[in-house]
Design a protein around this motif. Structure first.
Motif, PDB file in Angstrom:
ATOM      1  N   ILE A 169       0.847  -1.196   0.000  1.00 49.69           N
ATOM      2  CA  ILE A 169       0.000   0.000   0.000  1.00 49.69           C
ATOM      3  C   ILE A 169       0.883   1.247   0.000  1.00 49.69           C
ATOM      4  CG2 ILE A 169      -1.630   1.363   1.376  1.00 49.69           C
ATOM      5  CD1 ILE A 169      -2.873  -1.316   2.289  1.00 49.69           C
ATOM      6  N   ALA A 170       1.928   1.234   0.812  1.00 47.14           N
ATOM      7  CA  ALA A 170       2.833   2.380   0.910  1.00 47.14           C
ATOM      8  C   ALA A 170       3.554   2.641  -0.409  1.00 47.14           C
ATOM      9  CB  ALA A 170       3.846   2.153   2.020  1.00 47.14           C
ATOM     10  N   SER A 171       3.882   1.563  -1.126  1.00 52.14           N
ATOM     11  CA  SER A 171       4.578   1.732  -2.405  1.00 52.14           C
ATOM     12  C   SER A 171       3.637   2.248  -3.497  1.00 52.14           C
ATOM     13  CB  SER A 171       5.210   0.410  -2.844  1.00 52.14           C
ATOM     14  OG  SER A 171       4.218  -0.498  -3.260  1.00 52.14           O
ATOM     15  N   GLY A 172       2.318   2.096  -3.269  1.00 47.32           N
ATOM     16  CA  GLY A 172       1.341   2.593  -4.236  1.00 47.32           C
ATOM     17  C   GLY A 172       1.021   1.595  -5.332  1.00 47.32           C
ATOM     18  N   ASP A 173       1.519   0.375  -5.206  1.00 47.92           N
ATOM     19  CA  ASP A 173       1.284  -0.662  -6.221  1.00 47.92           C
ATOM     20  C   ASP A 173      -0.030  -1.378  -5.898  1.00 47.92           C
ATOM     21  OD1 ASP A 173       1.413  -2.563  -8.165  1.00 47.92           O
ATOM     22  OD2 ASP A 173       3.292  -3.482  -7.494  1.00 47.92           O
ATOM     23  N   ALA A 174      -1.075  -1.041  -6.639  1.00 47.23           N
ATOM     24  CA  ALA A 174      -2.413  -1.571  -6.353  1.00 47.23           C
ATOM     25  C   ALA A 174      -2.488  -3.077  -6.573  1.00 47.23           C
ATOM     26  CB  ALA A 174      -3.451  -0.873  -7.220  1.00 47.23           C
ATOM     27  N   ALA A 175      -1.857  -3.568  -7.630  1.00 49.04           N
ATOM     28  CA  ALA A 175      -1.916  -5.002  -7.935  1.00 49.04           C
ATOM     29  C   ALA A 175      -1.202  -5.817  -6.855  1.00 49.04           C
ATOM     30  CB  ALA A 175      -1.284  -5.273  -9.296  1.00 49.04           C
ATOM     31  N   ALA A 176      -0.038  -5.336  -6.443  1.00 47.43           N
ATOM     32  CA  ALA A 176       0.718  -6.038  -5.395  1.00 47.43           C
ATOM     33  C   ALA A 176      -0.034  -5.996  -4.072  1.00 47.43           C
ATOM     34  CB  ALA A 176       2.100  -5.413  -5.234  1.00 47.43           C
ATOM     35  N   ALA A 177      -0.679  -4.866  -3.785  1.00 46.83           N
ATOM     36  CA  ALA A 177      -1.437  -4.725  -2.543  1.00 46.83           C
ATOM     37  C   ALA A 177      -2.619  -5.694  -2.521  1.00 46.83           C
ATOM     38  CB  ALA A 177      -1.921  -3.294  -2.381  1.00 46.83           C
ATOM     39  N   LYS A 178      -3.289  -5.817  -3.656  1.00 46.61           N
ATOM     40  CA  LYS A 178      -4.440  -6.715  -3.742  1.00 46.61           C
ATOM     41  C   LYS A 178      -4.002  -8.166  -3.551  1.00 46.61           C
ATOM     42  CE  LYS A 178      -8.505  -7.619  -6.555  1.00 46.61           C
ATOM     43  NZ  LYS A 178      -9.248  -7.309  -7.756  1.00 46.61           N
ATOM     44  N   THR A 179      -2.901  -8.540  -4.201  1.00 48.94           N
ATOM     45  CA  THR A 179      -2.370  -9.894  -4.061  1.00 48.94           C
ATOM     46  C   THR A 179      -1.941 -10.176  -2.623  1.00 48.94           C
ATOM     47  OG1 THR A 179      -1.547  -9.721  -6.322  1.00 48.94           O
ATOM     48  CG2 THR A 179      -0.684 -11.530  -5.006  1.00 48.94           C
ATOM     49  N   ALA A 180      -1.254  -9.209  -2.028  1.00 50.17           N
ATOM     50  CA  ALA A 180      -0.791  -9.368  -0.644  1.00 50.17           C
ATOM     51  C   ALA A 180      -1.974  -9.519   0.307  1.00 50.17           C
ATOM     52  CB  ALA A 180       0.075  -8.184  -0.243  1.00 50.17           C
ATOM     53  N   LEU A 181      -3.030  -8.767   0.067  1.00 53.62           N
ATOM     54  CA  LEU A 181      -4.232  -8.859   0.906  1.00 53.62           C
ATOM     55  C   LEU A 181      -4.888 -10.229   0.757  1.00 53.62           C
ATOM     56  CD1 LEU A 181      -6.239  -7.518   2.844  1.00 53.62           C
ATOM     57  CD2 LEU A 181      -7.483  -6.699   0.852  1.00 53.62           C
ATOM     58  N   GLN A 182      -4.937 -10.734  -0.474  1.00 56.98           N
ATOM     59  CA  GLN A 182      -5.535 -12.049  -0.713  1.00 56.98           C
ATOM     60  C   GLN A 182      -4.730 -13.156  -0.032  1.00 56.98           C
ATOM     61  OE1 GLN A 182      -5.747 -12.150  -4.986  1.00 56.98           O
ATOM     62  NE2 GLN A 182      -7.813 -11.268  -5.041  1.00 56.98           N
ATOM     63  N   ALA A 237      -8.685  -3.875   3.381  1.00 55.12           N
ATOM     64  CA  ALA A 237      -9.415  -3.946   2.115  1.00 55.12           C
ATOM     65  C   ALA A 237      -9.859  -2.562   1.676  1.00 55.12           C
ATOM     66  CB  ALA A 237     -10.624  -4.882   2.254  1.00 55.12           C
ATOM     67  N   ALA A 238     -10.309  -1.751   2.625  1.00 52.29           N
ATOM     68  CA  ALA A 238     -10.739  -0.390   2.295  1.00 52.29           C
ATOM     69  C   ALA A 238      -9.566   0.424   1.755  1.00 52.29           C
ATOM     70  CB  ALA A 238     -11.314   0.287   3.538  1.00 52.29           C
ATOM     71  N   ARG A 239      -8.397   0.259   2.366  1.00 52.74           N
ATOM     72  CA  ARG A 239      -7.220   1.000   1.902  1.00 52.74           C
ATOM     73  C   ARG A 239      -6.764   0.525   0.526  1.00 52.74           C
ATOM     74  NH1 ARG A 239      -2.983   0.734   6.554  1.00 52.74           N
ATOM     75  NH2 ARG A 239      -1.749   1.913   5.057  1.00 52.74           N
ATOM     76  N   VAL A 240      -6.839  -0.785   0.278  1.00 50.61           N
ATOM     77  CA  VAL A 240      -6.453  -1.324  -1.029  1.00 50.61           C
ATOM     78  C   VAL A 240      -7.434  -0.844  -2.099  1.00 50.61           C
ATOM     79  CG1 VAL A 240      -6.268  -3.455  -2.388  1.00 50.61           C
ATOM     80  CG2 VAL A 240      -5.235  -3.336  -0.134  1.00 50.61           C
ATOM     81  N   ASN A 241      -8.727  -0.844  -1.767  1.00 49.79           N
ATOM     82  CA  ASN A 241      -9.740  -0.361  -2.716  1.00 49.79           C
ATOM     83  C   ASN A 241      -9.569   1.116  -3.011  1.00 49.79           C
ATOM     84  OD1 ASN A 241     -10.909  -2.850  -2.991  1.00 49.79           O
ATOM     85  ND2 ASN A 241     -12.455  -2.509  -1.422  1.00 49.79           N
ATOM     86  N   ALA A 242      -9.217   1.892  -2.006  1.00 45.12           N
ATOM     87  CA  ALA A 242      -8.971   3.324  -2.206  1.00 45.12           C
ATOM     88  C   ALA A 242      -7.779   3.527  -3.124  1.00 45.12           C
ATOM     89  CB  ALA A 242      -8.734   4.003  -0.881  1.00 45.12           C
ATOM     90  N   LEU A 243      -6.821   2.631  -3.010  1.00 48.96           N
ATOM     91  CA  LEU A 243      -5.613   2.693  -3.846  1.00 48.96           C
ATOM     92  C   LEU A 243      -5.953   2.399  -5.302  1.00 48.96           C
ATOM     93  CD1 LEU A 243      -2.569   3.133  -3.238  1.00 48.96           C
ATOM     94  CD2 LEU A 243      -2.325   0.662  -3.251  1.00 48.96           C
ATOM     95  N   THR A 244      -6.856   1.424  -5.510  1.00 49.01           N
ATOM     96  CA  THR A 244      -7.239   1.041  -6.877  1.00 49.01           C
ATOM     97  C   THR A 244      -8.074   2.117  -7.547  1.00 49.01           C
ATOM     98  OG1 THR A 244      -8.237  -0.757  -5.553  1.00 49.01           O
ATOM     99  CG2 THR A 244      -7.360  -1.351  -7.654  1.00 49.01           C
ATOM    100  N   THR A 245      -8.983   2.731  -6.799  1.00 45.79           N
ATOM    101  CA  THR A 245      -9.854   3.738  -7.407  1.00 45.79           C
ATOM    102  C   THR A 245      -9.129   5.063  -7.633  1.00 45.79           C
ATOM    103  OG1 THR A 245     -10.658   4.394  -5.210  1.00 45.79           O
ATOM    104  CG2 THR A 245     -11.967   2.771  -6.418  1.00 45.79           C
ATOM    105  N   ALA A 246      -8.138   5.346  -6.807  1.00 47.17           N
ATOM    106  CA  ALA A 246      -7.430   6.631  -6.923  1.00 47.17           C
ATOM    107  C   ALA A 246      -6.481   6.669  -8.102  1.00 47.17           C
ATOM    108  CB  ALA A 246      -6.635   6.899  -5.656  1.00 47.17           C
TER     109      ALA A 246
END
Length: 89
Positions: free
Chosen positions: A39-52, A80-89
Motif C-alpha cells: 500500500i505504501a509503495s502505491g502498487d495496487a496489484a501487489a497490494a491486492k495480491t498481498a491482501l488475498q 481492504a478499504a485502503r487497497v480499494n482506495a488505492l485502486t480507485t485513486a
C-alpha cells in the motif's frame, strides 16, 4: 512454581503452545506487513495480491485461537478499504 505432576505437565504443555502461538502470530504480522508495504509503495496489484494472501492467514489465526475473530475481521476490513482506495485513486 508447579508442584503436582499435573501442574508440571500443564506448564510443559503451555510452554510448547506458547512457542507455536508465537510463531503463528509472527507469521500473521509478516503477511500484514507485506500488505502495508504494498500500500505504501502505491502498487495496487501487489497490494491486492498481498491482501488475498494475508486474509486466509489471519482467519487461520482465528481458528487456532491466536487472534480474536472481531480483531481479524476489523484488520481485513480496514486493509481492504485502503487497497480499494488505492485502486480507485
Amino acid at each position: 512454581m508447579a508442584n503436582t505432576p499435573q501442574s508440571k505437565k500443564r506448564a510443559r504443555q503451555i510452554e510448547r503452545r506458547t512457542d507455536v502461538n508465537k510463531a503463528r502470530r509472527s507469521r500473521i504480522r509478516t503477511y500484514l506487513r507485506k500488505v502495508e508495504e504494498a500500500i505504501a509503495s502505491g502498487d495496487a496489484a501487489a497490494a491486492k495480491t498481498a491482501l488475498q494472501n494475508a486474509q486466509p492467514e489471519l482467519m487461520r489465526g482465528v481458528t487456532k485461537g491466536v487472534v480474536h475473530k472481531n480483531t481479524a475481521s476489523r484488520k481485513v476490513s480496514r486493509l481492504a478499504a485502503r487497497v480499494n482506495a488505492l485502486t480507485t485513486a
